[in-house]
Design a protein around this motif. Structure first.
Motif, mmCIF file in Angstrom:
data_model
loop_
_atom_site.group_PDB
_atom_site.id
_atom_site.type_symbol
_atom_site.label_atom_id
_atom_site.label_comp_id
_atom_site.label_asym_id
_atom_site.label_seq_id
_atom_site.Cartn_x
_atom_site.Cartn_y
_atom_site.Cartn_z
ATOM 1 N N TYR A 187 44.742 42.408 40.675
ATOM 2 C CA TYR A 187 43.331 42.408 39.697
ATOM 3 C C TYR A 187 43.479 43.380 38.460
ATOM 4 C CZ TYR A 187 41.356 39.425 43.254
ATOM 5 O OH TYR A 187 40.986 38.333 44.106
ATOM 6 N N ASP A 197 40.089 43.696 35.743
ATOM 7 C CA ASP A 197 38.951 43.744 36.369
ATOM 8 C C ASP A 197 38.180 45.056 35.876
ATOM 9 O OD1 ASP A 197 36.531 43.580 37.861
ATOM 10 O OD2 ASP A 197 37.578 43.913 39.763
ATOM 11 N N SER A 204 35.262 36.935 36.121
ATOM 12 C CA SER A 204 35.417 36.313 37.095
ATOM 13 C C SER A 204 36.323 34.931 36.701
ATOM 14 C CB SER A 204 34.152 35.828 37.855
ATOM 15 O OG SER A 204 33.340 35.064 36.480
ATOM 16 N N MET A 207 39.803 36.600 37.046
ATOM 17 C CA MET A 207 40.025 36.886 38.590
ATOM 18 C C MET A 207 40.266 35.574 39.327
ATOM 19 S SD MET A 207 37.590 40.058 38.808
ATOM 20 C CE MET A 207 37.750 40.196 40.740
ATOM 21 N N ASP A 211 32.760 37.816 40.339
ATOM 22 C CA ASP A 211 33.159 39.187 39.982
ATOM 23 C C ASP A 211 32.074 40.176 40.557
ATOM 24 O OD1 ASP A 211 34.125 41.479 39.099
ATOM 25 O OD2 ASP A 211 33.679 41.063 36.916
ATOM 26 N N TYR A 216 36.441 47.648 41.429
ATOM 27 C CA TYR A 216 36.850 47.216 40.155
ATOM 28 C C TYR A 216 38.238 48.307 39.813
ATOM 29 C CZ TYR A 216 33.587 51.231 39.646
ATOM 30 O OH TYR A 216 32.836 52.276 40.004
#
Length: 750
Positions: A187, A197, A204, A207, A211, A216
């Protein structure tokens, strides 16, 4: 009488008139002559200026060809002898500028150009010399230019990702809602504009999952105390808070449709840029996949003239143009440089002194210990184990380290292993420990990591050092705890069985007890050997683990009740069908209970103290090589706060896959507690890294642990380079130096 006088006056008037007319005619003639002469001078001035423009057009033309075809550098003047540096095969596109005059395109004037290129330094410093001559009428002018790809050396600070390295287990430990290192790699190893992130942002879509914060990515921000004294480029979005100062040209590959080309992480955000409009957009630079190109410069079959060493290697640079090297795993040192043995380190190793080439071509590469047994530098296992260097005050038992240089030092919490490790000290790592004062030009590259040991500087104004690691470049910063026996070592023994047949049988023994007979069969499993050993009352259940393939070798580790202590050797006895069989048991790691030590001074809030630099001879001059007496170090006479005060490095630094930073940056008292420059990490040169590396921890503008930054750009790197320094995968060629010289060709040249 009066009449005669009047006649005389009329005669004078005529003479005056004739003289006046003559003067006017002479004046007109002079004016006409001046006008004609001025016209010639003006025409010459126009040609003079236009010839320079034509020469510049030649440079632009060659750059165009070079950026269209990355291999265009090989073409040149095919009519010259092959020994001439301007020689090259004729270009396939029919470009005639290498051999004759070519008209400047886009006009009807008589302006033309021709050029010669010299690639003799291309392999050394990445530059091409181009000499372009412009001609207009009977006037020629010549420009000599040095061309180089846009590269990492153009910047004091280059970063691929403005985020913490996903491999940093201190940050990504999976606890408290944080990512694990595996999750961080998924991420966080991406740009801000590609959906990394980010705290407080819904990422989201990028990813591929919902989220929620946390977890993070732990991004890095330029804050108010940061000052960048040189050019900076980030392939990512530059993140700011407060008023950091960017005192050189600043560029980014983050290019939003509107608004700032930087990101505010916490208000107020008032970054100060020295150049209006910064940061400007610039195309990204791409890191090469590895530094193997530098290793090739040590291969004589490929024409390399550098030095290849193997395994953990210490290099001390000397101001007389030599370097002292300790490299225990190096069975075959591929190095043509003059050398001679010169002493020992703590009476344990031979130091070899090499003379660095004076032609600016010096390259050193340190590789991991090869895994293939046919390699001339292959060594099995870690046979060069040594006592840990240093120690708290040099007192107490010093435990064994598998690392052949004795790292980490006693009580140091830095990790270590008996293999190859990208973090800590692996005994088979291609790691380099560097310090000293360079006299010359040299690039040192490591297949694994580089550790900066104290201070590394230049002896003279023309010296230039490149340091290139595949993984990390770390400032040596050892730390320990006063309460935890971090040196506790579990005994490791390796059992090797040779020549056993399927119907052979054998027993294992330990400290007076013997197992039942074991049938070899197709090769006993590690689990069966473990069960047999644990059945012995002198070992006990759960106190030994065994790993390895069927038939061995078997790696036996004593743990729990048998851990942290030196153990008797395991015995192996063949009891049936023993012809041609043999067995060996080797103590790979000597067990030790470790030691509980006390810091020499106060600790930080987590109970950690800074340890001393081994071989320190004065507060500011740590040394890899010297001790107060042979076999010892002077650590007993140095207080702990001098572990690495005010380290300084003059070099171009590049980490291919990870980052430049400070080892154990989050532990130990801040060096600013000891005044002045003690708290500064000084870099004079350039830094290129995949991820942002940490050098300390901060509270507001105060340093809590580690160092504050004092980074300055070495302006020579705009046009000069350490030998064979790495270039980006693909980048545009550009002019780095430009100067007019004596005309290379007359206007009459064909």
């Amino acid at each position: 009488m009066l009449i005669r006088i009047r006649r005389d006056e009329r005669g004078i008037a005529l003479v005056v008139t004739l003289l006046a007319v003559t003067a006017v005619l002479l004046l007109l003639s002079a004016v006409l002559s001046y006008a004609v002469g001025s016209q010639d001078i003006s025409r010459h001035d126009q040609s003079w200026n236009a010839a320079l423009s034509a020469a510049e057009a030649g440079i632009d033309d060659y750059l165009y060809h070079l950026n269209q075809d990355g291999s265009y550098w090989q073409y040149g003047n095919s009519t010259l002898p092959t020994s001439d540096p301007r020689y090259g095969p004729a270009p396939p596109d029919g470009n005639q500028a290498f051999t004759t005059w070519v008209q400047v395109p886009g006009g009807t004037s008589d302006a033309s150009y021709r050029y010669d290129r010299d690639t003799s330094q291309l392999a050394v410093d990445g530059t091409i010399k181009l000499v372009s001559t412009g001609r207009v009428g009977n006037v020629t002018r010549t420009i000599s230019a040095s061309l180089r790809r846009r590269n990492f050396l153009d910047y004091l600070y280059f970063t691929e990702y403005e985020t913490t390295d996903p491999a940093n287990a201190n940050v990504y430990d999976g606890s408290g809602g944080s990512y694990t290192t595996t999750q961080a790699q998924q991420y966080c190893a991406k740009h801000y504009y590609d959906g990394r992130d980010i705290q407080g942002r819904n990422d989201s879509a990028a990813m591929g999952t919902s989220d929620s914060d946390p977890p993070y990515c732990q991004d890095i921000t330029f804050i108010g105390v940061d000052t960048i004294n040189g050019p900076l480029h980030s392939n990512d979005a530059i993140r700011v808070s407060g008023s950091p100062h960017f005192n050189g040209p600043t560029t980014t590959s983050y290019n939003p449709a509107s608004g700032n080309k930087w990101v505010c992480t916490q208000s107020p955000c008032t970054p100060v840029f020295a150049q209006p409009g910064d940061p400007k957009y610039a195309d990204p630079l791409t890191m090469p996949p590895s530094n193997v190109a530098i290793k090739n410069e040590t291969n004589p079959t490929l024409g390399g003239t550098g030095c290849l060493f193997t395994g953990p290697t210490a290099i001390k640079l000397n101001s007389d143009g030599t370097m002292d090297v300790i490299s225990p795993f190096s069975q075959n040192i591929y190095c043509s440089w003059p050398q001679n043995p010169t002493g020992s380190l703590y009476n344990r190793y031979t130091i070899t002194r090499f003379t660095i080439p004076t032609d600016g071509s010096g390259v050193v590469y340190v590789q991991n210990v090869p895994s293939g047994s046919t390699d001339p530098n292959y060594t099995n296992g870690c046979p060069y184990s040594r006592p840990a260097i240093g120690g708290n005050g040099g007192s107490g038992f010093t435990p064994t380290r598998s690392n052949p240089l004795g790292f980490p030092q006693k009580t140091d919490t830095t990790s270590w292993s008996t293999g190859v490790s990208t973090t800590g000290y692996g005994c088979r790592n291609g790691d380099v420990f560097v310090q000293g004062q360079l006299n010359g030009r040299l690039t040192i590259a490591a297949e694994n990591s580089i550790f900066l040991f104290g201070t590394t500087t230049y002896a003279g104004a023309d010296d230039l050092l490149g340091l290139v690691a595949n993984n990390y470049i770390s400032v040596y910063h050892p730390v320990g705890t006063p309460s935890n026996p971090v040196d506790k070592l579990n005994e490791v023994q390796t059992i090797t069985l040779t020549g056993y047949a399927s119907n052979s049988r054998f027993t294992l023994s330990f400290n007076g007890r013997t197992t039942s007979q074991i049938t070899y069969g197709t090769g006993p499993t590690a689990a069966s050997i473990q069960s047999a050993l644990q059945s012995l009352s002198t070992i006990g259940s759960g106190n030994a683990t065994v790993s390895g393939p069927n038939g061995g070798p078997y790696v036996v580790t004593f743990v729990n009740a048998r851990g942290g202590a030196d153990q008797p050797m395991i015995g192996v006895s063949c009891t049936q069908n023993c012809s041609g069989t043999s067995a060996t048991v080797v103590e790979t790691v000597k067990g030790d209970a470790g030691s509980v030590t006390t810091c020499d001074g106060s600790t930080d809030g987590n109970g950690y103290c800074n340890l001393r630099i081994p071989g320190i001879t004065s507060p500011q001059t740590p040394s890899l090589f010297s001790g107060s007496t042979p076999g010892t170090s002077t650590m007993a006479t140095a207080t702990y706060q001098y572990a690495n005060r005010g380290p300084s490095v003059s070099a171009a630094l590049l980490t291919v896959a990870h980052s430049f930073g400070v080892q154990n940056y989050q532990y130990g008292p801040a060096f600013t507690n000891y005044g002045g420059s003690a708290g500064n990490l000084t870099v004079f040169g350039a830094i290129a890294q995949e991820y942002r590396g940490a050098v300390g921890t901060f509270s507001g503008s105060s340093v809590v642990t580690g160092y504050s930054k004092n980074y300055s750009y070495d302006n020579r790197l705009k046009y000069d380079s350490p030998p064979h320094f790495l270039n980006p995968v693909a980048s545009a060629w550009q002019v780095v130096t430009w100067a007019e010289q004596v005309a290379a060709y007359p206007a009459s040249a064909p």
